[in-house]
Design an enzyme around this catalytic site. Structure first.
Site, PDB file in Angstrom:
ATOM      1  CD  GLU A   1      -2.941   1.334   2.197  1.00 13.45           C
ATOM      2  OE1 GLU A   1      -2.748   0.472   3.211  1.00 13.45           O
ATOM      3  OE2 GLU A   1      -3.762   2.144   2.208  1.00 13.45           O
TER       4      GLU A   1
ATOM      5  CB  ALA B   1       0.500  -2.304  11.405  1.00  7.97           C
ATOM      6  CG  MET B   2      -0.061  -3.185   4.845  1.00  8.55           C
ATOM      7  SD  MET B   2      -0.983  -1.784   4.296  1.00  8.55           S
ATOM      8  CE  MET B   2      -2.114  -2.642   3.240  1.00  8.55           C
TER       9      MET B   2
ATOM     10  CG  HIS C   1      -7.805  -2.234   7.851  1.00  7.71           C
ATOM     11  ND1 HIS C   1      -8.664  -1.075   7.330  1.00  7.71           N
ATOM     12  CD2 HIS C   1      -6.785  -1.301   8.164  1.00  7.71           C
ATOM     13  CE1 HIS C   1      -8.130   0.021   7.190  1.00  7.71           C
ATOM     14  NE2 HIS C   1      -6.934  -0.168   7.805  1.00  7.71           N
TER      15      HIS C   1
ATOM     16  CG  ASN D   1      -0.272  -7.051   4.068  1.00  3.28           C
ATOM     17  OD1 ASN D   1      -0.077  -6.116   3.126  1.00  3.28           O
ATOM     18  ND2 ASN D   1       0.690  -6.855   4.877  1.00  3.28           N
TER      19      ASN D   1
ATOM     20  CD  GLU E   1      -6.617   3.148   6.623  1.00  2.00           C
ATOM     21  OE1 GLU E   1      -6.864   2.893   7.687  1.00  2.00           O
ATOM     22  OE2 GLU E   1      -6.000   2.485   5.757  1.00  2.00           O
TER      23      GLU E   1
ATOM     24  CD  GLU F   1      -3.167  -2.152  10.579  1.00  2.05           C
ATOM     25  OE1 GLU F   1      -3.702  -2.461   9.600  1.00  2.05           O
ATOM     26  OE2 GLU F   1      -2.811  -0.998  10.985  1.00  2.05           O
TER      27      GLU F   1
HETATM   28  N1  0A1 Z   1      -3.438   0.743   5.725  1.00  2.00           N
HETATM   29  C1  0A1 Z   1      -2.318   0.961   6.835  1.00  2.00           C
HETATM   30  C2  0A1 Z   1      -1.474   1.962   6.805  1.00  2.00           C
HETATM   31  C3  0A1 Z   1      -0.279   2.019   6.010  1.00  2.00           C
HETATM   32  C4  0A1 Z   1      -0.351   2.911   4.738  1.00  2.00           C
HETATM   33  C5  0A1 Z   1       0.757   2.749   3.771  1.00  2.00           C
HETATM   34  C6  0A1 Z   1       1.921   2.093   4.391  1.00  2.00           C
HETATM   35  O1  0A1 Z   1       2.900   2.064   3.600  1.00  2.00           O
HETATM   36  C7  0A1 Z   1       4.140   2.195   3.871  1.00  2.00           C
HETATM   37  C8  0A1 Z   1       1.816   1.208   5.478  1.00  2.00           C
HETATM   38  C9  0A1 Z   1       0.839   1.182   6.019  1.00  2.00           C
HETATM   39  C10 0A1 Z   1      -3.316   1.094   8.101  1.00  2.00           C
HETATM   40  O2  0A1 Z   1      -3.989   2.009   8.165  1.00  2.00           O
HETATM   41  O3  0A1 Z   1      -3.064   0.621   9.201  1.00  2.00           O
HETATM   42 ZN    ZN Z   2      -5.891   1.540   8.574  1.00  2.00          ZN
END
Ligand code: 0A1
Ligand code: ZN
Length: 877
Positions: free
Chosen positions: A123, A265-266, A304, A268, A323, A301
Site C-alpha cells: 500500500e 502496520a499493514m 480492516h 494485508n 481508514e 489491522e
Molecule cells: N493501511 C495501513 C496504513 C499504511 C499505509 C501505507 C503504508 O505504506 C508504507 C503502510 C501502512 C493502516 O491503516 O494501518
Molecule cells: Zn488503517
C-alpha cells in the site's frame, strides 16, 4: 527516482481498461537478485487496444502472451511502464519476469529486507515495485503465491490466504511454499514474508465454529513479548463478532513484526505486517501507553479484514472509506475494553493536536481529497482521525440501531467490491430514510468549523434561548464554505448537577440529547425550563469543531465539578486552563508574570482527589494543554518561548498551591502485587505520575528528589519513563545522570532506546540541537530505521516547541538538511518529517522568515522525490 508527476484527480476516474482475474506469482528469493514471475489472467474491460501496466524501478526480463514469448518489438518496457500493443479482445494470459534487488530497497516499499527478513509493503503503490501490474485498488484478483528460498536463512515462508503446498526443492538447499488466497483482492493487500523468525501460536474458534490458526512471528528471542498482542488479537476477533456481526474468514491469521517499517502496520489479507513497536511488549520494556497502542493497532489491522479487505476502495480518493471507518471501529473497541470517557478524551486530544493544525494550515484537505500529487502524503490525520469523527457523527445522527442497520447493509451489499463514499452513505440513506446530502459535505469540505454559542435565560418566561452559529474558514482551493450538519449533543445543567427537563424546543430539530444544526445560524428556544441552566454543549465532542462560548469562569468551574458528561467536565478544565495559558503568554510577552486563578487550582485539586471518579480520568484533568496546543489556539504571531514561559510559570503556581496535596494523591495510587497492564491499574499509575510531575513543577527540592527516587525504584517501564520524562521535560540537571543510567540499562534494546532518543530530543534547552546532531553522528543511531529517525528527529521537530522553533532558525535549518538528505533513501519518511513545518505561517515574523528560508532551500534541491516535492510545494503555497 520517481519525481514530479501530473496531479491525479477524482473527477478523472475511469474504470480500468482491463481486469485481472487471477495472479500466479513465483518469487525466487535472492538478496540482491530476486526473480519474480507473474502470470496474470487478463480480460478486456474497455475499448483499449494496448495493455498498459505500471512499474516502479523495474527491469523486465521477459514477457509472454498465452505462453508465447513476445519479441522485443511486441512490447515496450521501461522502469515505470510495460506496454503490450494490440492485445487480444478476449481473455488472455500474460507472464512477466522481472528481477529486483530487495537488499538495495531503502524506500521500504515493495519487496525489501528488514534485519535480513524478506518482507513486502504494497500500500499504496508498492506492488508495482515487484512486478508490472494494474496497480489500482479497483482491480481485484485471486492470488496464488509460490515462494522459493534457502531453507537455512529463510525457514519461514508466508503469504496471503491458506498454505496449500510446501516442501524441499530436490538437489538444492532451497525449499518452497505455495499460498492461495481465495478472496479477490487489490494488489495493495498482497504480502510475502520469508526469513528465520520465531513464532507464538494460538487458535480462535469463530462464532460459527470455524477454527482459525493464529501466529505472531518475530525476531528469535522476542517471542515472550508477543503474548499481549496475541491476547489483544483474540479480543478484537470476538468483539467484531458481537459489535458488528463480522467473523473471520480464512483458516489462518498471521502477524509478522519487523523492525524497519514506514508506518504503524499493514492489513494485508491474512498476513498483517507490523512495525515491531506495535507488537512487542512486556513490563520491563513497555509503558501502559504502549500496551494501549498495541491493543488498538492490532485491532485496527484486524478490523480492516472487513472494512478494507472484503470491501475495499474504488480509488485512493476513497481512502477514508476504509481508514476513517476502521479508526472509528478500533476506537470503539478500545472504549469497550477500557474506559469509554478516558478513551474519548485521549482521542480528542490526538485529533486536536494532529488534525486541527493540519486543517488550519497549508496542507489542509477534505476527508475525501479531490486531487493528489502523491498518494503517500494522504495517510493523514484528516483522512484517519477526522474520517473517524465523520463516521461517529453519522452514528450520532442515525442512532445506534440506524447505524448498525446501515453497516449491515453495507457489508451485505458490497462484499467483494471496491466502492466509494457515496456507496457507503447510500446504505444509511436506504436503511434509515435520512437524507445525507448535506452530511456529505463533511467529506468534501476541508477546515475545522467554528461553532459559536450564546445563551440567555428568561426567568419570567421560563425559556432558555441558545443561539448557535457555524462558519468554516477558507482552506487551500476552497475559499467559500457551505453550512454543515453539525450534531450538537447537549444538556441544560441545573444547580444540583442534573440535567433540567424542558417541555419543548423550537428553532432546530432536537432528537433526544442532540441538536441538529444545519443552518449558518439557528436560535433554539427551550420552553418550560424551571431555573437558569448552565449549558453543557458538544458533549462527548459530538462534532469535530472548535466551540467558542462566552461562558463565565464560574460556570465552567461548575461544569468541571458537576456535569454528568465526563468529557465535558474535562473540557471545562481544559477551557479554563487554556484561557489562563493564553493570558499568561500575553503577559510573558509583555514582560509580566503569568498567573492562574486560585479557584481553578482548587477545583482541579478537588477533581484530582475525588475518589468517586476513575483515576485515569482524574489524570486527564490534571494534564495541562501542551505548548503546541496553546500555539494552535493562539493561531498567529506565535512566540514559542513566551508560551513555554507562561506554561512553566502556571505549572509552578499550581505546584506552589497544591503540591503536597498532589503528592498525597499520588501516594494513595500505589498498587501492590505484580504489574498488570489492565486499564484500571494503568489509570492509577497515570494519576500518580501526572500528580508527581505537577508537584515537582516549581522545582521544590523534595518533589524533585521524589522523582529521582521513583526513577530508580520503579519496577515497570511506565513509572520509570514517567519519572525520567519529568526530569527531561523540565530540563532539570538531574536528568543528565538519569538519562545516562537509562541508556546503560537498555543499550541493547532498540525499542526502549527509542524512548531515550525521544526524551533527549525534547529537552527544552539550547544544548538539545547539538545533542541531536551528535546522536545522529553516533554509530549507534541506525540511520536507515524509521523508528530511530522518528524517535530522534521526529520528536525534536514535532515535540520540542522551543528548540525546533529556535529564534536563530537553527532548528529549521537542521530539519531542512536532514530531510533533503533522507529523501534520497526513504522519501516517505522524509516527507512525513517535513510536515512539521505545517504551522510555519502562524509564527511571529522573525521565526516565520527563517522557516520560509529553510523551506525554500529544500524546494531548491534537485531530484527531490515526489513525496517531499509535494509537501514542500504545498507548505510554501
Ligand atoms: N493501511 C495501513 C496504513 C499504511 C499505509 C501505507 C503504508 O505504506 C508504507 C503502510 C501502512 C493502516 O491503516 O494501518
Ligand atoms: Zn488503517
Amino acid at each position: 527516482m520517481k519525481t514530479e508527476t501530473a496531479p491525479v484527480r477524482l473527477a478523472d476516474y475511469r474504470p480500468p481498461e482491463f481486469l485481472i482475474d487471477t495472479v500466479h506469482l513465483t518469487l525466487n528469493l535472492h538478496p540482491d537478485a530476486t526473480r519474480v514471475s507473474a502470470r496474470l489472467a487478463l480480460r478486456p474491460n474497455g475499448e483499449a487496444a494496448d495493455l498498459v501496466l505500471v512499474g516502479d524501478e523495474l527491469t523486465a526480463l521477459s514477457v509472454s502472451l498465452d505462453d508465447l514469448p513476445l519479441t522485443a518489438k511486441q512490447y515496450e518496457a521501461g522502469p515505470d511502464r510495460l506496454v503490450v500493443r494490440n492485445v487480444p479482445r478476449r481473455p488472455f494470459t500474460l507472464t512477466i519476469e522481472t528481477e529486483i534487488n530487495p537488499t538495495a530497497n531503502s524506500k521500504l516499499m515493495g519487496l525489501y529486507r528488514s534485519s535480513g527478513t524478506y518482507c513486502t509493503q504494497c500500500e499504496a503503490e508498492g506492488f508495482r515495485r515487484i512486478t508490472y501490474f494494474l496497480d489500482r485498488p479497483d482491480v481485484l484478483a485471486v492470488y496464488t503465491t509460490h515462494i522459493e528460498a534457502p531453507k537455512a536463512s529463510a525457514p519461514v515462508l508466508l503469504s496471503n490466504g491458506n498454505l496449500t503446498a510446501s516442501g524441499d526443492i530436490k538437489g538444492t538447499d532451497r525449499h518452497f511454499a505455495v499460498w492461495h488466497d481465495p478472496f479477490p483482492k487489490p494488489s495493495y493487500l498482497f504480502a510475502m514474508v520469508a526469513g528465520d523468525l520465531g513464532v507464538i501460536r494460538d487458535t480462535f474458534v469463530t462464532a460459527s465454529g470455524r477454527n482459525v490458526a493464529l501466529g505472531i512471528y518475530c525476531e528469535h528471542g522476542k517471542e515472550a513479548r508477543c503474548g499481549y498482542a496475541m491476547e489483544a488479537l483474540k479480543r478484537a476477533m470476538r468483539w467484531d463478532e458481537t459489535a458488528f456481526g463480522r467473523e473471520y474468514d480464512l483458516d489462518v491469521f498471521n502477524i509478522v513484526a519487523v523492525s524497519d517499517f514506514n508506518m504503524g502496520a499493514m492489513e494485508n489479507k491474512g498476513l498483517n505486517v507490523f512495525n515491531d513497536k506495535y507488537v512487542l511488549a512486556d513490563t520491563e520494556t513497555a509503558t501502559d501507553v504502549d500496551f494501549g497502542f498495541i491493543e488498538g493497532v492490532i485491532a485496527h489491522e484486524y478490523f480492516h479484514n472487513w472494512t478494507g479487505d472484503r470491501i475495499t476502495c474504488r480509488d485512493w480518493f476513497q481512502l477514508c472509506l476504509k481508514e476513517g471507518l476502521t479508526v472509528f471501529r478500533d476506537q470503539e473497541f478500545s472504549s469497550d475494553m477500557r474506559s469509554r470517557p478516558v478513551k474519548r478524551i485521549s482521542d480528542v486530544r490526538t485529533l486536536q493536536a494532529r488534525q486541527f493544525p493540519e486543517d488550519a494550515g497549508p496542507l489542509a484537505h477534505p476527508v475525501r481529497p479531490e486531487v493528489y500529487a502523491e498518494i503517500n502524503n494522504f495517510y493523514t490525520p484528516t483522512v484517519y482521525e477526522k474520517g473517524a469523527e465523520v463516521v461517529r457523527m453519522l452514528k450520532t445522527i442515525l442512532g445506534d440501531a440506524g447505524f448498525r442497520a446501515g453497516m449491515d447493509l453495507y457489508f451485505a451489499r458490497h462484499d467483494g467490491q471496491a466502492v466509494t463514499i457515496e456507496d457507503f452513505l447510500a446504505c444509511f440513506h436506504e436503511t434509515t430514510g435520512t437524507d445525507l446530502t448535506q452530511f456529505m459535505r463533511w467529506y468534501r469540505q476541508a477546515g475545522t468549523p467554528q461553532l459559536a454559542a450564546e445563551g440567555a435565560y428568561d426567568a419570567a418566561a421560563k425559556t432558555y434561548t441558545l443561539r448557535l452559529s457555524q462558519t468554516t474558514p477558507p482552506t487551500p482551493g476552497q475559499p467559500v464554505k457551505e453550512p454543515l450538519h453539525i450534531p450538537v449533543r447537549f444538556g441544560l445543567v441545573g444547580q444540583n448537577g442534573a440535567d433540567l427537563q424542558y417541555e419543548r424546543a423550537s428553532g432546530a430539530s432536537v432528537t433526544g440529547d442532540v441538536i441538529h444544526l444545519t443552518q449558518p445560524s439557528q436560535t433554539i428556544v427551550f420552553h418550560g425550563v424551571s431555573s437558569r441552566p448552565v449549558p453543557s454543549l458538544l458533549r462527548g465532542f459530538s462534532a469535530p469543531v472548535r466551540l467558542t462560548i462566552d461562558a463565565p469562569e464560574a460556570d465552567l468551574r461548575f461544569l468541571l465539578r458537576a456535569d454528568t458528561d465526563p468529557f465535558n467536565r474535562w473540557q471545562a478544565a481544559q477551557t479554563l486552563l487554556m484561557r489562563a495559558l493564553i493570558d499568561g503568554t500575553a503577559s510573558a510577552r509583555a514582560g509580566r508574570a503569568a498567573s492562574i486563578e486560585p479557584a481553578l487550582v482548587d477545583a482541579l485539586a478537588e477533581v484530582a482527589g475525588n475518589d468517586g471518579l476513575e483515576p485515569a480520568f482524574r489524570a486527564q484533568a490534571l494534564l495541562l494543554p501542551s505548548e503546541a496546543d496553546v500555539a494552535r489556539e493562539i493561531g498567529r504571531d506565535v512566540d514559542p518561548d513566551a508560551i513555554a514561559a507562561a506554561r512553566n510559570a502556571i505549572r509552578a503556581a499550581i505546584a506552589g498551591r497544591i503540591g503536597p496535596r498532589l503528592t498525597e494523591i499520588a501516594d494513595a495510587m500505589a498498587t501492590r502485587g505484580r504489574f498488570s497492564p489492565d486499564a484500571a491499574s494503568a489509570g492509577r499509575r497515570a494519576l500518580a505520575n501526572i500528580a508527581l510531575d505537577l508537584a515537582a513543577a516549581g522545582g521544590d527540592a523534595d518533589a524533585v528528589a521524589r522523582i529521582v527516587a521513583r526513577y530508580h525504584a520503579a519496577d515497570n517501564m511506565t513509572d520509570r519513563l514517567a519519572a525520567l520524562s519529568t526530569l527531561a521535560a523540565a530540563a532539570r540537571v538531574e536528568r543528565i545522570a538519569a538519562l545516562e543510567d537509562f541508556h546503560a540499562r537498555y543499550r541493547d534494546d532498540a525499542l526502549v532506546l527509542d524512548k531515550w532518543l525521544a526524551l533527549e530530543a525534547t529537552v527544552p534547552a539550547a544544548e538539545t540541537l547539538p545533542r541531536v546532531r551528535a546522536l545522529i553522528a553516533d554509530t549507534a543511531f541506525a540511520a536507515a530505521n524509521p523508528n530511530r529517525i522518528r524517535a530522534l528527529v521526529g520528536s525534536f521537530a514535532g515535540g520540542n516547541q522551543t528548540q525546533f522553533n529556535r529564534a536563530d532558525g537553527a532548528g529549521f535549518d537542521f530539519l531542512a538538511d536532514y530531510v533533503s538528505d533522507l529523501d534520497r533513501r526513504n522519501p516517505q519518511t522524509a516527507a512525513r518529517l517535513l510536515v512539521n513545518f505545517r504551522s510555519w505561517r502562524a509564527l511571529e515574523p522573525k521565526r516565520r522568515e527563517k522557516a520560509e528560508r529553510a523551506l525554500r532551500r529544500i524546494a531548491q534541491v534537485s531530484d527531490l522525490s515526489s513525496d517531499t516535492r509535494d509537501i514542500v510545494t504545498r507548505t510554501l503555497a
